[in-house]
Structures are given as structure tokens and as C-alpha cells.
Design a protein around this motif. Structure first.
Motif, short mmCIF file in Angstrom:
data_model
loop_
_atom_site.label_atom_id
_atom_site.label_comp_id
_atom_site.label_asym_id
_atom_site.label_seq_id
_atom_site.Cartn_x
_atom_site.Cartn_y
_atom_site.Cartn_z
N ARG A 95 29.99 66.84 109.79
CA ARG A 95 29.32 65.55 109.82
C ARG A 95 28.93 65.04 108.44
O ARG A 95 28.39 63.94 108.33
N ASP A 96 29.17 65.81 107.41
CA ASP A 96 28.95 65.31 106.06
C ASP A 96 30.15 64.53 105.55
O ASP A 96 30.08 63.92 104.48
N ALA A 97 31.24 64.53 106.29
CA ALA A 97 32.48 63.87 105.87
C ALA A 97 32.50 62.42 106.33
O ALA A 97 31.95 62.08 107.38
N CYS A 98 33.14 61.56 105.55
CA CYS A 98 33.37 60.18 105.99
C CYS A 98 34.29 60.16 107.20
O CYS A 98 34.09 59.38 108.13
N VAL A 99 35.31 61.01 107.17
CA VAL A 99 36.28 61.09 108.26
C VAL A 99 36.19 62.49 108.84
O VAL A 99 36.60 63.47 108.21
N VAL A 142 20.52 62.92 105.58
CA VAL A 142 21.30 63.74 106.50
C VAL A 142 22.58 63.02 106.93
O VAL A 142 22.57 61.87 107.34
N ASN A 143 23.72 63.72 106.81
CA ASN A 143 25.00 63.27 107.34
C ASN A 143 25.42 61.89 106.86
O ASN A 143 26.00 61.10 107.60
N ALA A 144 25.11 61.57 105.63
CA ALA A 144 25.58 60.32 105.03
C ALA A 144 26.39 60.67 103.80
O ALA A 144 25.88 61.25 102.84
N ALA A 145 27.67 60.36 103.83
CA ALA A 145 28.58 60.79 102.78
C ALA A 145 28.28 60.10 101.46
O ALA A 145 27.82 58.96 101.41
N THR A 146 28.53 60.81 100.39
CA THR A 146 28.40 60.26 99.05
C THR A 146 29.76 60.01 98.40
O THR A 146 29.83 59.33 97.38
N ARG A 147 30.83 60.55 99.02
CA ARG A 147 32.18 60.34 98.50
C ARG A 147 33.14 60.23 99.69
O ARG A 147 32.81 60.65 100.80
N ALA A 148 34.31 59.69 99.43
CA ALA A 148 35.33 59.60 100.48
C ALA A 148 35.88 61.00 100.73
O ALA A 148 36.53 61.58 99.87
N SER A 149 35.62 61.54 101.90
CA SER A 149 35.96 62.93 102.19
C SER A 149 36.32 63.07 103.66
O SER A 149 36.11 62.16 104.46
N TRP A 150 36.86 64.25 104.00
CA TRP A 150 37.18 64.51 105.41
C TRP A 150 36.96 65.98 105.70
O TRP A 150 36.80 66.80 104.79
N GLY A 151 36.89 66.31 106.98
CA GLY A 151 36.69 67.70 107.35
C GLY A 151 36.75 67.89 108.86
O GLY A 151 36.58 66.94 109.63
N PHE A 152 37.00 69.10 109.28
CA PHE A 152 37.02 69.46 110.69
C PHE A 152 35.60 69.81 111.14
O PHE A 152 34.96 70.68 110.55
N GLU A 153 35.13 69.12 112.16
CA GLU A 153 33.79 69.38 112.70
C GLU A 153 32.72 69.35 111.60
O GLU A 153 31.82 70.19 111.59
N ARG A 197 32.83 57.79 110.01
CA ARG A 197 31.37 57.83 110.06
C ARG A 197 30.69 57.03 108.95
O ARG A 197 29.46 57.06 108.84
N LEU A 198 31.44 56.31 108.15
CA LEU A 198 30.85 55.71 106.96
C LEU A 198 30.12 54.39 107.24
O LEU A 198 29.11 54.09 106.62
N ALA A 199 30.62 53.59 108.16
CA ALA A 199 30.09 52.23 108.33
C ALA A 199 28.64 52.24 108.77
O ALA A 199 28.19 53.13 109.49
#
Length: 448
Positions: free
Chosen positions: A333-337, A320-331, A352-354
Motif C-alpha cells: 500500500r505504499d506503492a502508487c500502483v 500513511v500509505n501515501a506515495a512519494t514517488r512513482a512506484s509499484w509493488g505486490f500487496e 492509489r495516487l489520486a
């Protein structure tokens, strides 16, 4: 950067007056893997240091591996005579330690702000990034969020056990977000939050997370980014101590259970100019897009910082909510940023990646370097996940690949310091190789 000795001396004397039973104070700093090292000083000697006496510790203490050993890194450790380096007291961090059996104090020390800072000390790396941003009129406001697991105090054959519910004496082995879990573990959680506040940490919201025995505690937003990272570092130390006092283990290990979510370090960052205007909101949030693009561009080259060990790399993807690629998004939680919903004044990114066991000074330094790079190059980011669920760029998920992606990268070396990058990458490489030098039970089952 330097604090007048009279100010520090007043702080030490006020502490001694308030806590007359304290005889010793731990002077501590964070090394490269994110562990505290230091010395236990008699409080009367601390007063002399505050008055201006030199404070020196071995320079190479910063280079310790995860297990505390020294690796040969360039000329450090074995060809340099193991020299001492000056440290200074960090004002405002002298606090009582309430989780030990005897009265004790602790205070942060650092080489940043001394005449010869250690280039690869984590706090100094962040201090350099912040000074550069300040020279450009950029002032970050930062808040950390840290997830962690509670375990039973006793291990079972070296393996963690679920914590026992103090009301029912049953194991808390069910993943959930129920508010009742906060009530069942309120004694230890409340003590953790209060102890953090006693350390000067602005701890706020407590959340029961999805994993069994997993929780999250948030910190307030701070316009002193160094202090925000100090809070994250000190919180880990106090939380472990308080947990032991209550009969538990607290761990910030990134992925203690394969079948349950890992623990992350989420960092909220907004950027302001000298007049207090939110730079990310400028030009109809165009600056936000540039900052995101820079963050995503550097992310694959800072993976040894965001996922600093073998276990931290296990956390990425598949849960859950752990990114697999460098990504972003508004609201999202699957995004790194992630860009949380907010008004223009509070517009920010949430990185959210660290992993929760990453070094907070280095994580923040890498994030700020990415934001700075984006604002300067003014590139457009890839599509947000809101528009394209497959959007994203790959990042390395094996440590040696991650080190190879980080060490030669020009922007990373320029923004974080070439000497630091070389030392850090070799430290991670050596730690990884040392980790491999053990045959575990599975290997015998598979290949004997």
C-alpha cells in the motif's frame, strides 16, 4: 452512443409515475474541477427532452474554476461569444434525491455521444479513451474506492471541527480503525450507503479509516467504465447531501488535517479481451508488467489530474500509505500502483495516487491511457518495492511544475487529446494563480 428517444421517454414516464410529487429534476454534469453544474428542469419539460427536444447549455460551463469563475483560455470564454453546446440525457441515471427538503430528481447529462462533443468535457475525454480501447479489443472492468472525512456541521472561525459521536456527544478526535466507529456513526453511514444504492450505485464495503471521522466506501466492479466513473461522481454529491441532513459535513478534501492521513481515490482496473480473458494475466503476467511500466511512465505527466489542487499536493508523502514517488509493488500500500493478491481471472492493478477530490472521469482516463501505452510499448517496469524499497521515479509536487510536465508531453496529448490537455493545464494554472492572490494570517505573522 445514442439512445432511442422512446427508451428515454419510457424512463422519464416511469419515474413520474413512481414519484408523482417530484416537480423538478436537476440535470447535472461534472466540470473540469469536479463540481456539478446544470439546470433544474420542470419534469414535464424533461419529458420533452427525452422525446427529442434539444438540450443545450453553455459550452464554457465546463471550464469553470474551483470558485466558479471563468478564465481566459485561448479563445474560450471571452472571445467565442459563450456559445451553447448540445447535451444528451444519460440513460439509467434518473433517480430521486432524498436529501433535499422538497421532492426532487436528478439525472446526468453529457456532450459525449452528441453530434459535436465538447473535447474538454471530462466525461467525453474518458469516452474517447474507452472507444479507442474497445476498437483494440480491450474491455476494462473498474471499481472505485473513495475516502472522506466527516466534520461537525458548524465551522469554527472557518476551520473544520471534529464530528460529534452521537452516543457520547464527545468529539471523534482520535485516529483509529476501530469497527465500533462504524456503529457509533451507523445512522449517517447507513443512510449514505442506501442513498447511493437508490442512485443506482453499487456501494459495498464501509471501512473506518485511520483519520478521526474518516471513512471509506467501496463500489462494486463494473464492466461499464463510464458508469463506474458516474458512480464515483454521483456518490460525492449524495454523500455531502446526506451528511448535512444528519448534522454533519462530508468532505472529499484531500488533506484537511496536516497531522492525519489524507483522503484518496483508489481505482481498481482489470482488462479483458472479447472472449473474457484477462489480458493482464497473459504470458505469465508479462502483460501486467508492461501495463505497470506504461502507467508509471505517464504518471509524472498526469499529476495535475491525480492531484488537481494545492491541497491535494499536500497529501503526497509523509503520512500513511501515501506515495512519494512513482512506484509499484505486490500487496504494497505504499506503492502508487499496487497489485492486489488475486487469481488470474481477477488480476488487476490498484491505482492509489489520486486524491479523493480529483475528477473521476479524468483519473480513470489517465490510468487507462497509461495501461494502453504500456501494452503497446512493452517496456519493463522498474523494480517493485517488494524487491527494492527505494525503487521509484520522482513526480512533480508543485502545481506549476506539474502543469509544465503535462502540457507538452506527446503521449499524454495523443491519448487524452491535445485540446483537452491545453485547456486543462491552463485551467489548473489559472486556479493556482488565483489561489495565491490572498494574504492569510500566517503571512502577517511571519512578515508583518
Amino acid at each position: 452512443m445514442k439512445t432511442p428517444s422512446c427508451t428515454l421517454l419510457a424512463e422519464v414516464r416511469a419515474f413520474r409515475q413512481k414519484y408523482p410529487d417530484v416537480r423538478y429534476v436537476d440535470l447535472i454534469a461534472l466540470d473540469i474541477p469536479g463540481h456539478f453544474y446544470g439546470k433544474r428542469y420542470p419534469v414535464e419539460m424533461l419529458e420533452k427532452v427525452a422525446a427529442g427536444s434539444p438540450l443545450k447549455l453553455p459550452q464554457n460551463a465546463v471550464l469553470l474554476g474551483v470558485q466558479g469563475g471563468l478564465f481566459k483560455i485561448g479563445d474560450y470564454c471571452f472571445n467565442d461569444g459563450d456559445p451553447d453546446a448540445n447535451r444528451r440525457l444519460v440513460p439509467g441515471t434518473l433517480k430521486p434525491v432524498s436529501w433535499e427538503s422538497q421532492p426532487l430528481g436528478q439525472m446526468l447529462i453529457t456532450s459525449d455521444g452528441t453530434d459535436a462533443p465538447i473535447e474538454f468535457e471530462p466525461r467525453e475525454v474518458l469516452a474517447r479513451v474507452l472507444q479507442r480501447l474497445q476498437n483494440k479489443g480491450i474491455h476494462p472492468v473498474v471499481a472505485f474506492e473513495l475516502e472522506f472525512y466527516l466534520f461537525d456541521k458548524k465551522l469554527a472561525n472557518g476551520l473544520p471541527q471534529f464530528p460529534r459521536d452521537p452516543l457520547s456527544d464527545d468529539t471523534d478526535d482520535q485516529p483509529n480503525l476501530h469497527i465500533e466507529r462504524l456503529s457509533r456513526f451507523s445512522a449517517v453511514l447507513d443512510d449514505m450507503a442506501q442513498t447511493a444504492r437508490d442512485q443506482g450505485i453499487d456501494s459495498t464495503v464501509i471501512t473506518a479509516e485511520i483519520g478521526p471521522g474518516q471513512f471509506e466506501i467501496n463500489f462494486g466492479h463494473s464492466d461499464d467504465a463510464l458508469r463506474a466513473a458516474d458512480w464515483a461522481a454521483l456518490f460525492c454529491r449524495s454523500t455531502r447531501g446526506v451528511a448535512l441532513k444528519h448534522g454533519y459535513r462530508a468532505s472529499f478534501m484531500a488533506k484537511p488535517y496536516l497531522q492525519f492521513p489524507g483522503s484518496g481515490m483508489h481505482v481498481h482496473v482489470s482488462l479483458y479481451d472479447g472472449a473474457g480473458n484477462n489480458l493482464l494475466a497473459a504470458h505469465q503476467q508479462q502483460a501486467l508488467r508492461h501495463a505497470v511500466a506504461g502507467c508509471l511512465q505517464l504518471l509524472p505527466h498526469c499529476m495535475p489530474i491525480f492531484a488537481p489542487n494545492h491541497n491535494a499536493l499536500r497529501r503526497l508523502g509523509g503520512t500513511v500509505n501515501a506515495a512519494t514517488r512513482a512506484s509499484w509493488g505486490f500487496e504494497d500500500r505504499d506503492a502508487c500502483v499496487r497489485i492486489p493478491e488475486s487469481d488470474p481471472r481477477n488480476l488487476r492493478i490498484e491505482h492509489r495516487l489520486a486524491s479523493a477530490d480529483a475528477n473521476p472521469y479524468l483519473v480513470l482516463a489517465a490510468i487507462l491511457a497509461g495501461l494502453e501505452h504500456g501494452l503497446e510499448t512493452r517496456q519493463e517496469p522498474i523494480a517493485p518495492l517488494n524487491d527494492d524499497r527505494s525503487s521509484g521515479t520522482d513526480f512533480p509536487v508543485e502545481m506549476l511544475d506539474a502543469v509544465r510536465a503535462m502540457q507538452p508531453h506527446t503521449v499524454v496529448r495523443d491519448t487524452l487529446g491535445a485540446e483537452f490537455v491545453d485547456v486543462y493545464c491552463e485551467n489548473k494554472r489559472q486556479d493556482h494563480l488565483a489561489f495565491q492572490q490572498e494574504i492569510n494570517a500566517r503571512e502577517y505573522r511571519w512578515f508583518l
